[in-house]
Write a protein that holds these residues in place. Structure first.
Motif, PDB file in Angstrom:
ATOM      1  N   LEU A   1      -2.358  -5.168  -4.031  1.00  0.00           N
ATOM      2  CA  LEU A   1      -1.604  -4.096  -3.393  1.00  0.00           C
ATOM      3  C   LEU A   1      -2.362  -3.570  -2.171  1.00  0.00           C
ATOM      4  O   LEU A   1      -3.596  -3.648  -2.102  1.00  0.00           O
ATOM      5  CB  LEU A   1      -1.373  -2.975  -4.396  1.00  0.00           C
ATOM      6  N   PRO A   2      -1.636  -3.027  -1.190  1.00  0.00           N
ATOM      7  CA  PRO A   2      -2.284  -2.523   0.027  1.00  0.00           C
ATOM      8  C   PRO A   2      -3.287  -1.417  -0.278  1.00  0.00           C
ATOM      9  O   PRO A   2      -3.104  -0.620  -1.206  1.00  0.00           O
ATOM     10  CB  PRO A   2      -1.106  -1.983   0.848  1.00  0.00           C
ATOM     11  N   ARG A   3      -4.336  -1.355   0.517  1.00  0.00           N
ATOM     12  CA  ARG A   3      -5.366  -0.329   0.369  1.00  0.00           C
ATOM     13  C   ARG A   3      -4.812   1.025   0.804  1.00  0.00           C
ATOM     14  O   ARG A   3      -4.087   1.128   1.794  1.00  0.00           O
ATOM     15  CB  ARG A   3      -6.582  -0.693   1.224  1.00  0.00           C
TER      16      ARG A   3
ATOM     17  N   PHE B   1       6.252  -3.116  -2.302  1.00  0.00           N
ATOM     18  CA  PHE B   1       5.174  -3.270  -3.271  1.00  0.00           C
ATOM     19  C   PHE B   1       4.575  -1.922  -3.664  1.00  0.00           C
ATOM     20  O   PHE B   1       4.115  -1.741  -4.802  1.00  0.00           O
ATOM     21  CB  PHE B   1       4.071  -4.171  -2.703  1.00  0.00           C
ATOM     22  N   SER B   2       4.591  -0.961  -2.743  1.00  0.00           N
ATOM     23  CA  SER B   2       4.000   0.342  -3.042  1.00  0.00           C
ATOM     24  C   SER B   2       4.775   1.107  -4.108  1.00  0.00           C
ATOM     25  O   SER B   2       4.264   2.086  -4.654  1.00  0.00           O
ATOM     26  CB  SER B   2       3.909   1.184  -1.761  1.00  0.00           C
ATOM     27  N   LEU B   3       5.996   0.646  -4.408  1.00  0.00           N
ATOM     28  CA  LEU B   3       6.759   1.266  -5.499  1.00  0.00           C
ATOM     29  C   LEU B   3       6.039   1.119  -6.835  1.00  0.00           C
ATOM     30  O   LEU B   3       6.240   1.918  -7.748  1.00  0.00           O
ATOM     31  CB  LEU B   3       8.147   0.631  -5.609  1.00  0.00           C
ATOM     32  N   PHE B   4       5.205   0.082  -6.938  1.00  0.00           N
ATOM     33  CA  PHE B   4       4.517  -0.213  -8.191  1.00  0.00           C
ATOM     34  C   PHE B   4       3.016   0.075  -8.085  1.00  0.00           C
ATOM     35  O   PHE B   4       2.219  -0.437  -8.863  1.00  0.00           O
ATOM     36  CB  PHE B   4       4.758  -1.680  -8.563  1.00  0.00           C
ATOM     37  N   GLN B   5       2.671   0.907  -7.101  1.00  0.00           N
ATOM     38  CA  GLN B   5       1.297   1.331  -6.877  1.00  0.00           C
ATOM     39  C   GLN B   5       1.283   2.853  -6.848  1.00  0.00           C
ATOM     40  O   GLN B   5       2.202   3.481  -6.319  1.00  0.00           O
ATOM     41  CB  GLN B   5       0.798   0.763  -5.538  1.00  0.00           C
ATOM     42  N   MET B   6       0.269   3.476  -7.445  1.00  0.00           N
ATOM     43  CA  MET B   6       0.228   4.932  -7.446  1.00  0.00           C
ATOM     44  C   MET B   6      -0.278   5.441  -6.108  1.00  0.00           C
ATOM     45  O   MET B   6      -1.476   5.423  -5.823  1.00  0.00           O
ATOM     46  CB  MET B   6      -0.656   5.448  -8.582  1.00  0.00           C
ATOM     47  N   THR B   7       0.658   5.876  -5.271  1.00  0.00           N
ATOM     48  CA  THR B   7       0.346   6.518  -4.000  1.00  0.00           C
ATOM     49  C   THR B   7       0.830   7.963  -4.073  1.00  0.00           C
ATOM     50  O   THR B   7       1.409   8.391  -5.082  1.00  0.00           O
ATOM     51  CB  THR B   7       1.051   5.796  -2.834  1.00  0.00           C
ATOM     52  N   ASN B   8       0.626   8.720  -2.977  1.00  0.00           N
ATOM     53  CA  ASN B   8       1.125  10.092  -2.999  1.00  0.00           C
ATOM     54  C   ASN B   8       2.632  10.166  -2.783  1.00  0.00           C
ATOM     55  O   ASN B   8       3.197  11.254  -2.752  1.00  0.00           O
ATOM     56  CB  ASN B   8       0.383  10.966  -1.980  1.00  0.00           C
TER      57      ASN B   8
ATOM     58  N   TRP C   1      10.570   7.514  -7.128  1.00  0.00           N
ATOM     59  CA  TRP C   1      11.225   7.258  -8.413  1.00  0.00           C
ATOM     60  C   TRP C   1      12.004   8.462  -8.933  1.00  0.00           C
ATOM     61  O   TRP C   1      13.004   8.300  -9.649  1.00  0.00           O
ATOM     62  CB  TRP C   1      10.190   6.800  -9.442  1.00  0.00           C
ATOM     63  N   THR C   2      11.564   9.684  -8.583  1.00  0.00           N
ATOM     64  CA  THR C   2      12.288  10.870  -9.057  1.00  0.00           C
ATOM     65  C   THR C   2      13.636  11.043  -8.373  1.00  0.00           C
ATOM     66  O   THR C   2      14.424  11.916  -8.768  1.00  0.00           O
ATOM     67  CB  THR C   2      11.454  12.146  -8.849  1.00  0.00           C
TER      68      THR C   2
ATOM     69  N   HIS D   1      11.721   7.734   1.604  1.00  0.00           N
ATOM     70  CA  HIS D   1      10.319   7.816   1.197  1.00  0.00           C
ATOM     71  C   HIS D   1       9.689   6.430   1.089  1.00  0.00           C
ATOM     72  O   HIS D   1       8.494   6.270   1.353  1.00  0.00           O
ATOM     73  CB  HIS D   1      10.210   8.554  -0.135  1.00  0.00           C
ATOM     74  N   THR D   2      10.472   5.446   0.705  1.00  0.00           N
ATOM     75  CA  THR D   2       9.928   4.099   0.546  1.00  0.00           C
ATOM     76  C   THR D   2       9.503   3.497   1.885  1.00  0.00           C
ATOM     77  O   THR D   2       8.407   2.937   2.013  1.00  0.00           O
ATOM     78  CB  THR D   2      10.972   3.172  -0.121  1.00  0.00           C
ATOM     79  N   PHE D   3      10.359   3.608   2.903  1.00  0.00           N
ATOM     80  CA  PHE D   3      10.132   2.894   4.158  1.00  0.00           C
ATOM     81  C   PHE D   3       9.622   3.786   5.290  1.00  0.00           C
ATOM     82  O   PHE D   3       9.573   3.356   6.441  1.00  0.00           O
ATOM     83  CB  PHE D   3      11.426   2.203   4.594  1.00  0.00           C
ATOM     84  N   SER D   4       9.196   5.001   4.970  1.00  0.00           N
ATOM     85  CA  SER D   4       8.797   5.949   6.011  1.00  0.00           C
ATOM     86  C   SER D   4       7.440   5.649   6.623  1.00  0.00           C
ATOM     87  O   SER D   4       7.033   6.320   7.580  1.00  0.00           O
ATOM     88  CB  SER D   4       8.785   7.371   5.442  1.00  0.00           C
ATOM     89  N   THR D   5       6.692   4.685   6.086  1.00  0.00           N
ATOM     90  CA  THR D   5       5.358   4.391   6.634  1.00  0.00           C
ATOM     91  C   THR D   5       5.337   3.109   7.458  1.00  0.00           C
ATOM     92  O   THR D   5       4.265   2.545   7.702  1.00  0.00           O
ATOM     93  CB  THR D   5       4.315   4.287   5.495  1.00  0.00           C
TER      94      THR D   5
END
Length: 340
Positions: free
Chosen positions: A6-8, A40-47, A53-54, A102-106
């Protein structure tokens, strides 16, 4: 053996200012992530993970409720149910749009702005859906067929355009005037809610004074409580502003804002369904049957207006590049280099 790296994640001083959130110090995704990285970040704990998911999961719950009510209420023949189903449609749209935003904002500074333009437009559309349903099922008896009632939905359509425009404009000012931007965005969300809820507040006031047998009143109170809590969390950035870095991944205000908003929408849906069923006899005797332009046409028209506003603001980001954020690109090669 296959493995997924997963991305750093980055800290607040490693991302451009446009990506930073007050009180959130760690857990940021790369500011020029690819679409694949974002998924992929959907399955990584980011802020942002819980923010996504909520809203993504509740969107499917509301879609299930929409389909279930559509079948149970015989919507094709019963025009009385159309405003309720139009409202439920907007309940599906706003959390799904938010989860995608939120998913694609970065992906870039511009992508972040455009994602949230759509998010704000969806929230404004949900406000209109509430107004359409309130106009049909919630108005107190004393206000039925009055001037305010007659123009209620038309004004709500105008409010949708104003809300979308103000909230989108607030993003263009947040780098130079963050407090003004926050105040403007809060106003853009709060004003339509207060307008839509005016007949409900009056009805609850009458119930508090003289009592009323309406079974929906407790659900309306619960919805109202969660709506005000949602606004409070959005405006205050609590609890992370009191303990920066402690709530980066779990428990920060935007997560709580999402959760309270979804719970409030659930109670609103329950209250509207009860009003629709319990008040049907005298509402159908007092009001003409809902027509297409009131129930569905207003939502469709507002969708087109909001899309036009979003397109105009998105075009502005490309015609005036600085509006996308002065630090749209990382200033350090360490930031720019993707982690393998």
């Amino acid at each position: 053996m296959l493995s997924l790296k997963l991305p750093r994640l980055l800290s607040t001083d490693q991302v451009p200012k446009v990506f930073r959130e007050q009180g959130i110090l760690f857990g940021y995704r790369h500011p020029s992530s690819s679409a694949t990285d974002c998924i992929f970040s959907l399955f990584q704990m980011t802020n942002e993970t819980i923010n996504i998911w909520t809203h993504f999961l509740p969107a499917w719950y509301f879609l299930w409720k929409l389909l279930a009510f559509s079948c149970a209420l015989d919507a094709q023949k019963d025009t009385y149910t159309w405003p309720f189903l139009a409202y439920l449609f907007t309940c599906c749209v706003y959390p799904l749009t938010s989860s995608f935003a939120h998913t694609f904002s970065t992906m870039s500074g511009r992508a972040r702005h455009i994602c949230y333009f759509f998010d704000y437009g969806a929230l404004a559309l949900y406000s209109l859906g509430s107004a359409v349903a309130y106009s049909t099922y919630v108005f107190p008896e004393e206000w039925l067929n009055g001037r305010f009632h007659i123009y209620f939905v038309s004004i709500a359509v105008l409010n949708t355009a104003i809300s979308t425009a103000l909230s989108c404009y607030s993003r263009l000012t947040e780098m130079e005037q963050p407090k003004f931007s926050k105040a403007l965005r809060t106003l853009a969300f709060a004003y339509p809610y207060l307008y839509d809820s005016t007949p409900l507040f009056y009805r609850l006031h009458l119930c508090a004074l003289s009592g009323c047998p309406d079974s929906s009143v407790p659900a309306h109170y619960r919805h109202t409580a969660f709506a005000w809590l949602t606004c409070f969390l959005f405006a205050t950035h609590l609890p992370e502003r009191l303990a920066p870095g402690r709530f980066d991944y779990i428990g920060h205000s935007h997560q709580l804002f999402h959760i309270c908003g979804i719970i409030g929408t659930h109670f609103q849906m329950e209250a509207l369904h009860m009003d629709m069923m319990d008040r049907r006899e005298w509402l159908t005797a007092s009001l003409p049957a809902p027509f297409f332009s009131q129930a569905v046409g207003s939502v469709a028209a507002s969708t087109l207006i909001s899309l036009a506003i979003i397109a105009a603001f998105s075009a502005t980001l490309y015609s005036v590049p600085l509006l996308a954020g002065k630090e749209d690109k990382p200033r350090d090669k360490h930031w720019l280099k993707k982690q393998n």
